[in-house]
Design a protein around this motif. Structure first.
Motif, PDB file in Angstrom:
ATOM      1  N   ASP A 150     -18.999  11.052  -1.816  1.00 27.14           N
ATOM      2  CA  ASP A 150     -19.784  11.626  -0.732  1.00 27.14           C
ATOM      3  C   ASP A 150     -19.831  11.049   0.387  1.00 27.14           C
ATOM      4  N   GLN A 151     -19.677   9.347   0.264  1.00 27.48           N
ATOM      5  CA  GLN A 151     -19.561   8.726   1.591  1.00 27.48           C
ATOM      6  C   GLN A 151     -18.621   7.607   1.608  1.00 27.48           C
ATOM      7  N   VAL A 152     -17.742   7.539   2.680  1.00 29.08           N
ATOM      8  CA  VAL A 152     -16.797   6.492   2.682  1.00 29.08           C
ATOM      9  C   VAL A 152     -17.064   5.740   3.975  1.00 29.08           C
ATOM     10  N   ILE A 153     -17.502   4.167   3.638  1.00 26.80           N
ATOM     11  CA  ILE A 153     -17.922   3.453   4.885  1.00 26.80           C
ATOM     12  C   ILE A 153     -16.945   2.122   4.789  1.00 26.80           C
ATOM     13  N   LEU A 154     -16.361   2.383   6.151  1.00 26.30           N
ATOM     14  CA  LEU A 154     -15.289   1.681   6.550  1.00 26.30           C
ATOM     15  C   LEU A 154     -15.892   0.250   7.075  1.00 26.30           C
ATOM     16  N   THR A 155     -15.725  -0.873   6.671  1.00 26.29           N
ATOM     17  CA  THR A 155     -16.306  -1.949   7.480  1.00 26.29           C
ATOM     18  C   THR A 155     -15.350  -2.662   8.135  1.00 26.29           C
ATOM     19  N   HIS A 156     -15.276  -3.014   9.435  1.00 23.06           N
ATOM     20  CA  HIS A 156     -14.228  -3.871   9.995  1.00 23.06           C
ATOM     21  C   HIS A 156     -14.723  -4.886  10.766  1.00 23.06           C
ATOM     22  N   THR A 157     -14.357  -6.532  10.365  1.00 23.84           N
ATOM     23  CA  THR A 157     -14.902  -7.253  11.166  1.00 23.84           C
ATOM     24  C   THR A 157     -13.554  -8.130  11.666  1.00 23.84           C
ATOM     25  N   CYS A 158     -13.597  -8.254  13.133  1.00 30.23           N
ATOM     26  CA  CYS A 158     -12.546  -9.106  13.714  1.00 30.23           C
ATOM     27  C   CYS A 158     -13.200 -10.293  14.441  1.00 30.23           C
TER      28      CYS A 158
END
Ligand code: A2P
Length: 270
Positions: A150-158
């Motif tokens: 139901d929910q797709v959480i893309l975390t991106h740390t740079c």
């Protein structure tokens, strides 16, 4: 030394078990990051999230590195996201490719960051740092991901703000895409942070999980093995530390032959 060649020059000398493909486009983001797209062999099948060995002929021999396929399984081209290592045996050459140049690709894709390796759930977190976003670039463009969660959480740390650009473009393209946008616009959440420059949200993802800020910002409850699933891709240290936090929350690591609550990229090379 110029090791770049055209596909026609390599066809005759193609190493056994490799496709010779043609670069279609190249985009440089920073002095450390670029993406390229190339032709896809008609017989090449893969599951979104898998990786493949990509190479060039160097001193008459093929040299390969593992690359996550950043395009989804339905795309007619293949997309990759690469770092540039100044003295890197492969990337010092690969960063110079232009449309029309040849790239080698081994024939067998593989990998653990696939939807099949997760048991069904409500929410999937895709935790990435740096070029670790690549397999998720594939998965967030695959309708199966939205069918399963139901929910797709893309975390991106740079480290730096400029390195987030690829992910920002990608999420915009995904939401605006006539095919996948329908699913993505209500379910996909992009959560970014930066560690070595000023940015509205700072800190490593592991610290944002530990402090609870991630969940507070998203307006969701803390990690719960009954409903939350995870996928992790980044440096070896990031994989280890993020995995430990998911295990602490009660999630178990899965595999292709034994789906569970989270999966870790096993072949990612930073
Ligand atoms: P930091 O700047 O604090 O090292 P890299 O390019 O080295 O792979 O780093 C990409 C991002 O991953 C950086 O923001 C970096 O933060 C972060 N990072 C590095 N090691 C870890 C770790 N063990 N856990 C979580 N994040 C990490």
């Amino acid at each position: 030394m110029n090791v770049l060649a055209k596909p026609a020059d390599l066809e005759a000398a193609a190493p056994a078990g490799a496709f010779v493909e043609e670069v279609k486009s190249v985009q440089h983001y920073t002095d450390r990051l670029f993406r390229f797209r190339m032709t896809r062999p008609a017989s090449f099948r893969f599951r979104s999230g898998e990786f493949v060995m990509i190479g060039l002929m160097i001193d008459g021999k093929p040299l390969y590195r593992a690359y996550s396929i950043a395009s989804p399984a339905w795309d007619e081209e293949l997309e990759f996201f690469s770092i540039k290592v100044p003295d890197g045996p492969l990337t010092s050459h690969l960063q110079k490719i232009q449309p029309g140049d040849a790239v080698l690709m081994k024939k067998k894709p593989t990998g653990t960051l696939v939807n099949d390796a997760l048991v069904p759930g409500k929410r999937v977190y895709m935790f990435s740092t740096g070029t670790g976003i690549a397999p998720f670039a594939s998965l967030i463009r695959d309708p199966d991901t939205y069918e399963k969660f139901d929910q797709v959480i893309l975390t991106h740390t740079c480290r730096e703000v400029a390195e987030l650009k690829y992910g920002e473009d990608l999420v915009q393209e995904t939401i605006n895409d006539p095919l996948i946008g329908e699913f993505a616009k209500d379910k996909l959440v992009h959560y970014t942070s930066v560690t070595r420059e000023d940015f509205p949200r700072q800190g490593r993802i592991t610290d944002l999980i530990k402090s609870g800020k991630l969940f507070e910002d998203l307006g969701v409850p803390p990690l719960n093995p009954a409903v939350d699933r995870g996928m992790i891709c980044g440096s070896m240290d990031m994989l280890r530390d993020t995995k430990a936090l998911l295990e602490e929350a009660g999630l178990n690591e899965g595999a292709n032959n034994k789906p569970a609550e989270f999966v870790v990229e096993r072949a990612f090379v930073g």
